[in-house]
Design a protein around this motif. Structure first.
Motif, mmCIF file in Angstrom:
data_model
loop_
_atom_site.group_PDB
_atom_site.id
_atom_site.type_symbol
_atom_site.label_atom_id
_atom_site.label_comp_id
_atom_site.label_asym_id
_atom_site.label_seq_id
_atom_site.Cartn_x
_atom_site.Cartn_y
_atom_site.Cartn_z
ATOM 1 N N GLU A 175 35.700 34.463 45.263
ATOM 2 C CA GLU A 175 35.596 34.609 46.409
ATOM 3 C C GLU A 175 36.247 33.169 47.257
ATOM 4 N N GLY A 176 36.714 32.763 46.931
ATOM 5 C CA GLY A 176 38.074 32.372 47.852
ATOM 6 C C GLY A 176 36.911 30.709 48.391
ATOM 7 N N ASP A 177 36.246 30.033 47.385
ATOM 8 C CA ASP A 177 35.303 28.836 47.599
ATOM 9 C C ASP A 177 36.424 27.801 48.400
ATOM 10 N N GLU A 178 36.795 26.489 49.202
ATOM 11 C CA GLU A 178 37.706 26.605 49.419
ATOM 12 C C GLU A 178 37.868 25.047 48.592
ATOM 13 N N ARG A 195 42.802 39.529 43.943
ATOM 14 C CA ARG A 195 44.243 40.655 44.595
ATOM 15 C C ARG A 195 43.548 42.099 43.109
ATOM 16 N N LYS A 196 43.413 42.068 42.690
ATOM 17 C CA LYS A 196 43.014 43.059 42.078
ATOM 18 C C LYS A 196 41.814 43.796 41.951
ATOM 19 N N ILE A 197 40.599 42.909 42.115
ATOM 20 C CA ILE A 197 39.048 43.394 42.921
ATOM 21 C C ILE A 197 39.645 44.115 44.128
ATOM 22 N N LYS A 198 40.607 43.631 44.917
ATOM 23 C CA LYS A 198 41.162 44.282 46.482
ATOM 24 C C LYS A 198 41.953 45.769 46.251
ATOM 25 N N GLU A 199 42.863 45.561 45.417
ATOM 26 C CA GLU A 199 43.080 47.444 44.525
ATOM 27 C C GLU A 199 42.599 48.066 44.444
ATOM 28 N N GLU A 240 38.457 46.600 49.213
ATOM 29 C CA GLU A 240 38.342 45.332 49.744
ATOM 30 C C GLU A 240 38.401 43.904 49.195
ATOM 31 N N ALA A 241 38.570 43.086 50.237
ATOM 32 C CA ALA A 241 38.334 41.448 49.819
ATOM 33 C C ALA A 241 37.273 41.586 48.579
ATOM 34 N N ALA A 242 37.934 40.143 47.316
ATOM 35 C CA ALA A 242 36.961 39.943 46.378
ATOM 36 C C ALA A 242 35.365 39.191 46.804
ATOM 37 N N ALA A 243 35.633 38.727 47.875
ATOM 38 C CA ALA A 243 34.213 37.976 48.780
ATOM 39 C C ALA A 243 33.789 39.002 48.822
ATOM 40 N N ILE A 289 31.984 40.819 45.909
ATOM 41 C CA ILE A 289 30.594 40.148 45.297
ATOM 42 C C ILE A 289 29.684 40.689 46.197
ATOM 43 N N ALA A 290 29.974 40.179 47.406
ATOM 44 C CA ALA A 290 28.671 39.776 48.679
ATOM 45 C C ALA A 290 28.341 41.368 47.852
ATOM 46 N N ARG A 291 28.745 42.135 47.975
ATOM 47 C CA ARG A 291 28.111 43.888 48.660
ATOM 48 C C ARG A 291 27.429 44.359 47.057
ATOM 49 N N GLU A 292 27.908 43.119 46.092
ATOM 50 C CA GLU A 292 27.123 43.463 44.621
ATOM 51 C C GLU A 292 25.747 42.905 44.686
ATOM 52 N N ARG A 293 26.127 41.344 44.935
ATOM 53 C CA ARG A 293 24.370 40.546 45.129
ATOM 54 C C ARG A 293 23.747 41.599 46.285
#
Length: 661
Positions: A217-220, A244-248, A252-255, A258-262
Motif C-alpha cells: 500500500e506504500g505505508d511510508e 508494480r506487478k499489481i498495477k500492471e 490501478e495502484a496497489a493501494a 487493495i482498498a477496492r478488495e477490502r
C-alpha cells in the motif's frame, strides 16, 4: 498479556467516528476517566478502569478512525496504541445501521491478528431502519465473536466485557483469515514469505502478512522502518516490484486495488449477514431532516444559539445569585473578621480581603454560573449529533468567508474555549482555511468572555445590550472573514463529512466531557485569579497602582471613557479573560458593578474585552499552529480593533445607554 501491574486485562476500544464508542466506554467505566494527549501528538485518548466479576480492567478509548493507514495523526495513534501499548484485546464498536462501511476497519484490524470482539452497536436503530443483522452469521464470516449492543442503554455491554476478558486472557486470535482475490493473495503471500526469510524482526511486531499488505500500500512509516533493518532495502525493493506487478495486472495502484478488495469483501460479508425489510421511518429521521433542510434548519440553528445565550443569561444569573449571595451571607463576614484578627496591620487585612475574599467571590461569580453551564450545553449538543447538522446548514454561508461547513465545529467550540478550537482547525484542508478560521476564532466570545459580557452588561445594563455585543462581534467576524477571503490567495474547497444519527445524549459522557473541560479552569485559572487579586490588593494598598494607572489614563479615560483604574483588569485579561471580571470586582471593591460604572461604561468595557486576544494560551497555540509572525499580527490586530470599536461606541453611544452612574 499487557504489562499493567494493577489490572488483569487491557482493552483497546476502537471504531469509526459516531458509532457510539464513547457511550460504550462510559457505560463500562463511568465518569472517572483520565484524558491525555498521546505522546508526541495532539490526539487525545481517554483511559478508564472498571471491575467485572473478579477481574480488574483498564479500557483505552482510541480515536475514532475509518482506517489504519496512518495517513492522518489519529489513524497513526490508533495503530500505534494497539501495537505498542500492550493491549490484550480489541473491542471494535461497529454501527449496525452502517455495517458495510464499518467493516472496512474491521478487516484491517483482523489483519493485525490480535484478539478481538465485535460490539454490534446501535442494533435497535438498525432494526428501526429495517436492517436485521444475524450476529451468528457475521461472527462466522469474520472469525471473531459478535455481540449486538445498545450502548446508550448499557444493553449487552457486560457481555462484551466478559467475552473480551475471555479472549484476552486466552490470547485467542481470529479463527479465520479473510483472503483477498486469488492473484492479489498470491502476491501478498509471496512478499510475506520474503519478509520472513530476510528480516530478523518486523516493525511493531506486525504479522508478516499485514506488513506485506502495508508495504504494498506504500505505508511510508513502515517502509522507512523496514529499510533501517538488515536486508530491509531488499524487502522494500521487492515490495515495490510486486506493487508494480499489481498495477500492471489491474490497471490501478496497489493501494487502490487493495482498498477496492477490502470494500468488496465488506460488501459481501454485509450482504451475507443482513436482510432488509420495509419499516416506517422513525420520528428521529424526520427531525434529522428538519435540521438539515435550509428552510427549517436555519431557524432551528438560530433558535439553538439564542436558547444557549438565554440559558447562560438566566440560568447563569440564577446560579450566580445563589452562590455569591450565599458567600456574602454566610462566609464573607466571619472571613473578614478573621483577617482583621490575625493580621498584624490594617493594610495586611485589606490586602487579604481584596485578594482572598473578593478573589473567591469573583471566581464564584464567574466559573460555576456561566462556564459550567456553557460546557454542559456544548457537551449535550455534541453528544446529540446536532453539531454535524449545524455544519451542513452553515456550509454555503461559510464559503463566503473562505471556509466550509466543517469549520463550524471548531468555531462553535470557540464559544467554549479558543485554544482547542484553533487546534481543531487542523481538520481543515488548507493553510489558507486554517489561517482564516484561526483569525476569526480569536474574535469569537469564548466562555470566559461570555462571563464578562453577562457579568457586566447582562447583569447591570440588561439582556438586550448584552445581545447587542454579540451582534457587533458577529458583524465584525463576517466583515473580517469576507475581507480575508477576498485578499488572501487561494480558494475555499468543498465539504465531505459524515452525518451521525440524532440520538438522546447520555448523562455519563456529557458529565465527563463537561468535567474534562471544566477542570482546566478549576485547577489552572482559579489559582491564577486568586494570585491576581492578591496582586491588586498589594498594588492598591502600597500606592503603586497609581504609577500604572495614571500614565495609561489617556487610553482608558480619554479614548474609552472608562475609570482609569480599569487598565488593570484590561491588562490582566490578556493572561486570563475571566480574570478581567474577577479583577474588575477587585478594583471596584464590590460585586455590585452598577454602583461603580455607568451602563455605557460597562458596555464599552465588555465590548473591548470581548474583541481583543482571548488569553496568553491562545497566543501560544497560534504561535504553535501558524508561527510567530502570524500570532503577533493577530494579537496586534485584535487589540487595535477592540480599542477602535470601543472608542466609537463610547463617543457615539448609538444604543443610547446611560452615561452616568
Amino acid at each position: 498479556m499487557g504489562k499493567e501491574k494493577d489490572v488483569d486485562i487491557v482493552i483497546g476500544l476502537t471504531g469509526n467516528p459516531n458509532v457510539g464508542k464513547s457511550a460504550f466506554f462510559h457505560q463500562a467505566t463511568g465518569i472517572g476517566v483520565t484524558v491525555s494527549n498521546y505522546p508526541g501528538t495532539t490526539v487525545e485518548i481517554a483511559e478508564g478502569k472498571t471491575e467485572y466479576e473478579e477481574y480488574s480492567i483498564k479500557m483505552i478509548d482510541l480515536p475514532g478512525v475509518y482506517s489504519l493507514g496512518a495517513v492522518a495523526e489519529d489513524e497513526w495513534v490508533a495503530r500505534r496504541a494497539i501495537l505498542e501499548r500492550d493491549i490484550d484485546v480489541i473491542v471494535n464498536v461497529v454501527d449496525a445501521s452502517n455495517l458495510e462501511r464499518n467493516l472496512y476497519l474491521v478487516l484491517q484490524l483482523l489483519e493485525l491478528d490480535v484478539p478481538m470482539v465485535i460490539a454490534l452497536n446501535q442494533y435497535d436503530m438498525a432494526m428501526s431502519e429495517g436492517i436485521k443483522i444475524d450476529p451468528d452469521v457475521l461472527s462466522e464470516e469474520l472469525g471473531v465473536p459478535v455481540i449486538p449492543t445498545v450502548a446508550t442503554r448499557g444493553k449487552n455491554v457486560p457481555e462484551v466485557l466478559a467475552k473480551g476478558i475471555e479472549m484476552g486472557l486466552e490470547n485467542r486470535k481470529p479463527e479465520k483469515k479473510i483472503e483477498m482475490g486469488k492473484d492479489l493473495e498470491e502476491i501478498i503471500s509471496s512478499l510475506s514469505e520474503f519478509i520472513k526469510e530476510n528480516l530478523d524482526s518486523v516493525p511493531l511486531d506486525l504479522p508478516s502478512r499485514d506488513l506485506a499488505i502495508k508495504l504494498l500500500e506504500g505505508d511510508e512509516e513502515l517502509i522507512k522502518s523496514v529499510i533501517e533493518k538488515e536486508n530491509g532495502e531488499e524487502v522494500a525493493e521487492k515490495a515495490q516490484e510486486l506493487a508494480r506487478k499489481i498495477k500492471e495486472q489491474h490497471g490501478e495502484a496497489a493501494a487502490f486495488r487493495i482498498a477496492r478488495e477490502r470494500h468488496g469483501m465488506a460488501s459481501l460479508i454485509s450482504e451475507e449477514s443482513s436482510v432488509h425489510v420495509e419499516v416506517k421511518p422513525p420520528i428521529s429521521e424526520r427531525i434529522s431532516r428538519w435540521t438539515t433542510e435550509l428552510k427549517t434548519g436555519v431557524p432551528i440553528l438560530v433558535g439553538v444559539f439564542l436558547g444557549l445565550l438565554m440559558l447562560l443569561f438566566y440560568g447563569g444569573g440564577f446560579i450566580e445569585e445563589i452562590v455569591v449571595g450565599g458567600w456574602e451571607s454566610h462566609v464573607q463576614p466571619p472571613l473578614v473578621s478573621f483577617f482583621s484578627y490575625v493580621s498584624p496591620s490594617a493594610e495586611v487585612a485589606e490586602v487579604l480581603e481584596i485578594g482572598i475574599n473578593l478573589g473567591i467571590k469573583g471566581i464564584l461569580a464567574v466559573m460555576f454560573p456561566y462556564i459550567l453551564i456553557f460546557f454542559l450545553a456544548l457537551a449535550i449538543l455534541e453528544d446529540s449529533g446536532y453539531l454535524s447538522r449545524m455544519a451542513y446548514v452553515m456550509d454555503s454561508a461559510m464559503h463566503k468567508i473562505g471556509l466550509h461547513g466543517k469549520a463550524v465545529a471548531p468555531m462553535l467550540g470557540a464559544f467554549g474555549c479558543n485554544v482547542p478550537a484553533i487546534m481543531a482547525t487542523r481538520g481543515l484542508t488548507s493553510r489558507r482555511q486554517r489561517l482564516i478560521s484561526s483569525i476569526l476564532i480569536t474574535m469569537i466570545p469564548c466562555s470566559a468572555r461570555t462571563v464578562v459580557i453577562l457579568g457586566t452588561v447582562g447583569a447591570f445594563a440588561g439582556i438586550y445590550p448584552a445581545f447587542a455585543i454579540y451582534g457587533i462581534i458577529l458583524a465584525l467576524i463576517l466583515s473580517v472573514g469576507v475581507i480575508l477571503n477576498k485578499f488572501l490567495p487561494g480558494q475555499s474547497s468543498g465539504m465531505v463529512m459524515e452525518m451521525p444519527p440524532l440520538r438522546k445524549p447520555m448523562i455519563k459522557p456529557v458529565l465527563t466531557k463537561t468535567w474534562n473541560r471544566m477542570k482546566g479552569f478549576v485547577y489552572v485559572a482559579a489559582p491564577l485569579l486568586l494570585l491576581g487579586s492578591l496582586l491588586i490588593g498589594v498594588l492598591d494598598v502600597s500606592g503603586v497602582m497609581n504609577s500604572i494607572v495614571n500614565p495609561l489614563s489617556p487610553l482608558t479615560a480619554g479614548l474609552l471613557g472608562l475609570p482609569p483604574v480599569l487598565i488593570i483588569p484590561l491588562l490582566y485579561g490578556i493572561i486570563r479573560k475571566e480574570g478581567a471580571l474577577v479583577l474588575l470586582i477587585a478594583v471596584a471593591g464590590t460585586s455590585e458593578l452598577g454602583t461603580f460604572m455607568s451602563p455605557l461604561q460597562l458596555f464599552v468595557f465588555a465590548l473591548v474585552v470581548a474583541i481583543y486576544i482571548p488569553c496568553i494560551a491562545t497566543f501560544a497555540v497560534l504561535k504553535k499552529e501558524l508561527g510567530w509572525k502570524e500570532a503577533i499580527m493577530i494579537t496586534l490586530f485584535t487589540v487595535s480593533l477592540a480599542i477602535a470599536v470601543g472608542a466609537v461606541f463610547y463617543h457615539l453611544n448609538p444604543l443610547g445607554l446611560a452615561a452616568t452612574v
